[in-house]
Design a protein around this motif. Sequence first.
Motif, PDB file in Angstrom:
ATOM      1  N   LEU A 131       0.819  -1.220   0.000  1.00 53.72           N
ATOM      2  CA  LEU A 131       0.000   0.000   0.000  1.00 53.72           C
ATOM      3  C   LEU A 131       0.853   1.271   0.000  1.00 53.72           C
ATOM      4  CD1 LEU A 131      -2.715  -1.018   2.630  1.00 53.72           C
ATOM      5  CD2 LEU A 131      -2.818  -1.224   0.145  1.00 53.72           C
ATOM      6  N   PHE A 132       2.145   1.170  -0.367  1.00 53.62           N
ATOM      7  CA  PHE A 132       3.045   2.319  -0.218  1.00 53.62           C
ATOM      8  C   PHE A 132       2.548   3.555  -0.952  1.00 53.62           C
ATOM      9  CE2 PHE A 132       4.578   0.877  -4.270  1.00 53.62           C
ATOM     10  CZ  PHE A 132       5.053   2.013  -4.889  1.00 53.62           C
ATOM     11  N   CYS A 133       1.875   3.394  -2.092  1.00 54.55           N
ATOM     12  CA  CYS A 133       1.434   4.573  -2.850  1.00 54.55           C
ATOM     13  C   CYS A 133       0.270   5.296  -2.164  1.00 54.55           C
ATOM     14  CB  CYS A 133       1.063   4.204  -4.276  1.00 54.55           C
ATOM     15  SG  CYS A 133      -0.301   3.057  -4.402  1.00 54.55           S
ATOM     16  N   PHE A 134      -0.348   4.687  -1.149  1.00 51.88           N
ATOM     17  CA  PHE A 134      -1.437   5.320  -0.408  1.00 51.88           C
ATOM     18  C   PHE A 134      -0.931   6.058   0.835  1.00 51.88           C
ATOM     19  CE2 PHE A 134      -3.541   1.916  -2.723  1.00 51.88           C
ATOM     20  CZ  PHE A 134      -4.633   2.579  -3.252  1.00 51.88           C
ATOM     21  N   ALA A 135       0.335   5.919   1.156  1.00 50.22           N
ATOM     22  CA  ALA A 135       0.879   6.480   2.394  1.00 50.22           C
ATOM     23  C   ALA A 135       1.201   7.961   2.260  1.00 50.22           C
ATOM     24  CB  ALA A 135       2.140   5.727   2.806  1.00 50.22           C
ATOM     25  N   LYS A 136       1.083   8.627   3.377  1.00 53.13           N
ATOM     26  CA  LYS A 136       1.546  10.008   3.500  1.00 53.13           C
ATOM     27  C   LYS A 136       2.636   9.983   4.575  1.00 53.13           C
ATOM     28  CE  LYS A 136       0.053  14.595   4.880  1.00 53.13           C
ATOM     29  NZ  LYS A 136      -1.090  15.413   5.294  1.00 53.13           N
ATOM     30  N   ILE A 137       3.798  10.499   4.268  1.00 57.25           N
ATOM     31  CA  ILE A 137       4.885  10.551   5.247  1.00 57.25           C
ATOM     32  C   ILE A 137       4.768  11.887   5.972  1.00 57.25           C
ATOM     33  CG2 ILE A 137       7.371  10.473   5.629  1.00 57.25           C
ATOM     34  CD1 ILE A 137       6.124   7.868   4.504  1.00 57.25           C
ATOM     35  N   CYS A 138       4.701  11.842   7.287  1.00 54.20           N
ATOM     36  CA  CYS A 138       4.591  13.078   8.064  1.00 54.20           C
ATOM     37  C   CYS A 138       5.380  12.930   9.361  1.00 54.20           C
ATOM     38  CB  CYS A 138       3.122  13.421   8.331  1.00 54.20           C
ATOM     39  SG  CYS A 138       2.242  12.201   9.284  1.00 54.20           S
ATOM     40  N   ARG A 139       5.487  14.025  10.084  1.00 52.97           N
ATOM     41  CA  ARG A 139       6.187  14.032  11.362  1.00 52.97           C
ATOM     42  C   ARG A 139       5.164  14.156  12.477  1.00 52.97           C
ATOM     43  NH1 ARG A 139      11.478  14.362  11.043  1.00 52.97           N
ATOM     44  NH2 ARG A 139      11.738  15.022  13.185  1.00 52.97           N
ATOM     45  N   GLY A 177       8.102  14.341  16.699  1.00 53.24           N
ATOM     46  CA  GLY A 177       9.506  14.368  16.332  1.00 53.24           C
ATOM     47  C   GLY A 177       9.993  13.186  15.511  1.00 53.24           C
ATOM     48  N   LYS A 178       9.098  12.277  15.114  1.00 54.68           N
ATOM     49  CA  LYS A 178       9.488  11.113  14.320  1.00 54.68           C
ATOM     50  C   LYS A 178       8.747  11.133  12.996  1.00 54.68           C
ATOM     51  CE  LYS A 178      10.216   8.203  18.338  1.00 54.68           C
ATOM     52  NZ  LYS A 178       9.825   7.008  19.040  1.00 54.68           N
ATOM     53  N   ARG A 179       9.301  10.414  12.028  1.00 60.73           N
ATOM     54  CA  ARG A 179       8.633  10.256  10.728  1.00 60.73           C
ATOM     55  C   ARG A 179       7.696   9.064  10.807  1.00 60.73           C
ATOM     56  NH1 ARG A 179      12.321  11.185   5.685  1.00 60.73           N
ATOM     57  NH2 ARG A 179      10.744   9.744   5.005  1.00 60.73           N
ATOM     58  N   TRP A 180       6.506   9.223  10.224  1.00 59.80           N
ATOM     59  CA  TRP A 180       5.493   8.168  10.235  1.00 59.80           C
ATOM     60  C   TRP A 180       4.921   8.003   8.832  1.00 59.80           C
ATOM     61  CZ3 TRP A 180       3.697   5.721  14.825  1.00 59.80           C
ATOM     62  CH2 TRP A 180       4.280   6.205  15.999  1.00 59.80           C
ATOM     63  N   ALA A 181       4.586   6.778   8.485  1.00 61.56           N
ATOM     64  CA  ALA A 181       3.805   6.487   7.282  1.00 61.56           C
ATOM     65  C   ALA A 181       2.358   6.376   7.744  1.00 61.56           C
ATOM     66  CB  ALA A 181       4.271   5.192   6.636  1.00 61.56           C
ATOM     67  N   VAL A 182       1.502   7.232   7.214  1.00 65.88           N
ATOM     68  CA  VAL A 182       0.098   7.274   7.630  1.00 65.88           C
ATOM     69  C   VAL A 182      -0.768   6.831   6.457  1.00 65.88           C
ATOM     70  CG1 VAL A 182      -1.775   8.729   8.487  1.00 65.88           C
ATOM     71  CG2 VAL A 182       0.575   9.135   9.255  1.00 65.88           C
ATOM     72  N   PHE A 183      -1.651   5.889   6.729  1.00 67.33           N
ATOM     73  CA  PHE A 183      -2.568   5.358   5.732  1.00 67.33           C
ATOM     74  C   PHE A 183      -3.990   5.684   6.156  1.00 67.33           C
ATOM     75  CE2 PHE A 183       1.196   2.746   5.920  1.00 67.33           C
ATOM     76  CZ  PHE A 183       1.518   2.505   4.596  1.00 67.33           C
ATOM     77  N   ARG A 184      -4.839   6.066   5.184  1.00 60.11           N
ATOM     78  CA  ARG A 184      -6.262   6.326   5.465  1.00 60.11           C
ATOM     79  C   ARG A 184      -7.098   5.246   4.798  1.00 60.11           C
ATOM     80  NH1 ARG A 184      -8.680  11.546   3.856  1.00 60.11           N
ATOM     81  NH2 ARG A 184      -7.662  11.131   1.906  1.00 60.11           N
ATOM     82  N   PHE A 185      -8.204   4.896   5.471  1.00 54.35           N
ATOM     83  CA  PHE A 185      -9.098   3.858   4.969  1.00 54.35           C
ATOM     84  C   PHE A 185     -10.545   4.322   5.122  1.00 54.35           C
ATOM     85  CE2 PHE A 185      -5.269   1.868   6.541  1.00 54.35           C
ATOM     86  CZ  PHE A 185      -4.932   0.986   5.533  1.00 54.35           C
ATOM     87  N   ASP A 186     -11.420   3.829   4.228  1.00 48.45           N
ATOM     88  CA  ASP A 186     -12.842   4.134   4.372  1.00 48.45           C
ATOM     89  C   ASP A 186     -13.463   3.167   5.390  1.00 48.45           C
ATOM     90  OD1 ASP A 186     -13.314   1.705   3.042  1.00 48.45           O
ATOM     91  OD2 ASP A 186     -13.914   2.667   1.165  1.00 48.45           O
ATOM     92  N   GLU A 187     -14.774   3.234   5.549  1.00 47.38           N
ATOM     93  CA  GLU A 187     -15.463   2.406   6.548  1.00 47.38           C
ATOM     94  C   GLU A 187     -15.323   0.913   6.285  1.00 47.38           C
ATOM     95  OE1 GLU A 187     -19.161   4.559   5.958  1.00 47.38           O
ATOM     96  OE2 GLU A 187     -19.099   5.098   8.089  1.00 47.38           O
ATOM     97  N   ALA A 188     -15.079   0.518   5.030  1.00 48.05           N
ATOM     98  CA  ALA A 188     -14.908  -0.890   4.674  1.00 48.05           C
ATOM     99  C   ALA A 188     -13.424  -1.281   4.661  1.00 48.05           C
ATOM    100  CB  ALA A 188     -15.537  -1.167   3.312  1.00 48.05           C
ATOM    101  N   TRP A 189     -12.559  -0.423   5.181  1.00 50.09           N
ATOM    102  CA  TRP A 189     -11.115  -0.638   5.248  1.00 50.09           C
ATOM    103  C   TRP A 189     -10.477  -0.736   3.867  1.00 50.09           C
ATOM    104  CZ3 TRP A 189      -8.042   0.414   9.165  1.00 50.09           C
ATOM    105  CH2 TRP A 189      -8.642   0.563  10.414  1.00 50.09           C
ATOM    106  N   ARG A 190     -11.015   0.019   2.897  1.00 50.39           N
ATOM    107  CA  ARG A 190     -10.368   0.148   1.596  1.00 50.39           C
ATOM    108  C   ARG A 190      -9.457   1.372   1.674  1.00 50.39           C
ATOM    109  NH1 ARG A 190     -16.102  -0.782  -0.633  1.00 50.39           N
ATOM    110  NH2 ARG A 190     -16.229   1.328   0.135  1.00 50.39           N
ATOM    111  N   PRO A 191      -8.230   1.271   1.152  1.00 49.35           N
ATOM    112  CA  PRO A 191      -7.299   2.412   1.243  1.00 49.35           C
ATOM    113  C   PRO A 191      -7.793   3.609   0.446  1.00 49.35           C
ATOM    114  CG  PRO A 191      -6.340   0.640  -0.052  1.00 49.35           C
ATOM    115  CD  PRO A 191      -7.632   0.131   0.475  1.00 49.35           C
ATOM    116  N   ILE A 192      -7.491   4.794   0.974  1.00 46.53           N
ATOM    117  CA  ILE A 192      -7.838   6.065   0.343  1.00 46.53           C
ATOM    118  C   ILE A 192      -6.543   6.778   0.003  1.00 46.53           C
ATOM    119  CG2 ILE A 192      -8.922   8.313   0.702  1.00 46.53           C
ATOM    120  CD1 ILE A 192     -10.746   6.943   2.782  1.00 46.53           C
TER     121      ILE A 192
END
Length: 160
Positions: free
Chosen positions: A130-138, A141-156
Motif C-alpha cells: 500500500l506504499f502509494c497510499f501512504a503520506k509521510i509526516c512528522r 519528532g518522528k517520521r510516520w507512514a500514515v494510511f487512510r481507509f474508508d469504513e470498509a477498510w479500503r485504502p484512500i
Amino acid sequence: MDYPIYWEGKQSGLLHVSSVGEDTCFEVSGNEAGIYRAWVEGEQGELLLGIMENGRLRRRFSPHMTRTIGRPVCGRIEHLSQTAPDWRCVKDGEFPDWQLPPNARCRKNGRQYELAMPYEEGDTFPLLPLFCFAKICRMAGKRWAVFRFDEAWRPIMTEK
C-alpha cells in the motif's frame, strides 16, 4: 532561522525561531484566518506553542521548555474546529492479517480510519503493498507512514 508552517499537509506560513539570551523565541505568521493551535516540531519531539489568532502568535520559552524537541524542523497549525481524535496504540490482534510494528497507532477520524507506523529512510516500508497510499509526516519528532481507509477498510489516496 525560518521554517515552514504546515496546515493540513500544505505550507501555510512561516515559523521564525530566534534566541534572546538563553531563551528561544517562536514567531508564527500564518496565511489562514481564524483560531489555530500552533506547534513547533523538532528532530526529537514537538512543543505546543499556544493559540494563534488572526495569523499571528509570538512566544518565548526557557531552555528547560525547549530542550526535549531538539533542533526545529517545521511548524504545524491545526484549526480548533477540525481537531482530529487522538492516536491510540494498536491492540494485539486488532489487525490480524497485517504485520504491524508494536508501536503502530490508529484512530477513527469522522467516517475514516487512519493507521500510522514509524518510518525512517532506509527502513523496510510498512505495509509495502500500500506504499502509494501512504503520506509521510512528522508526529512527536518522528517520521510516520500514515494510511487512510474508508469504513470498509479500503485504502484512500492521501495528498502528499
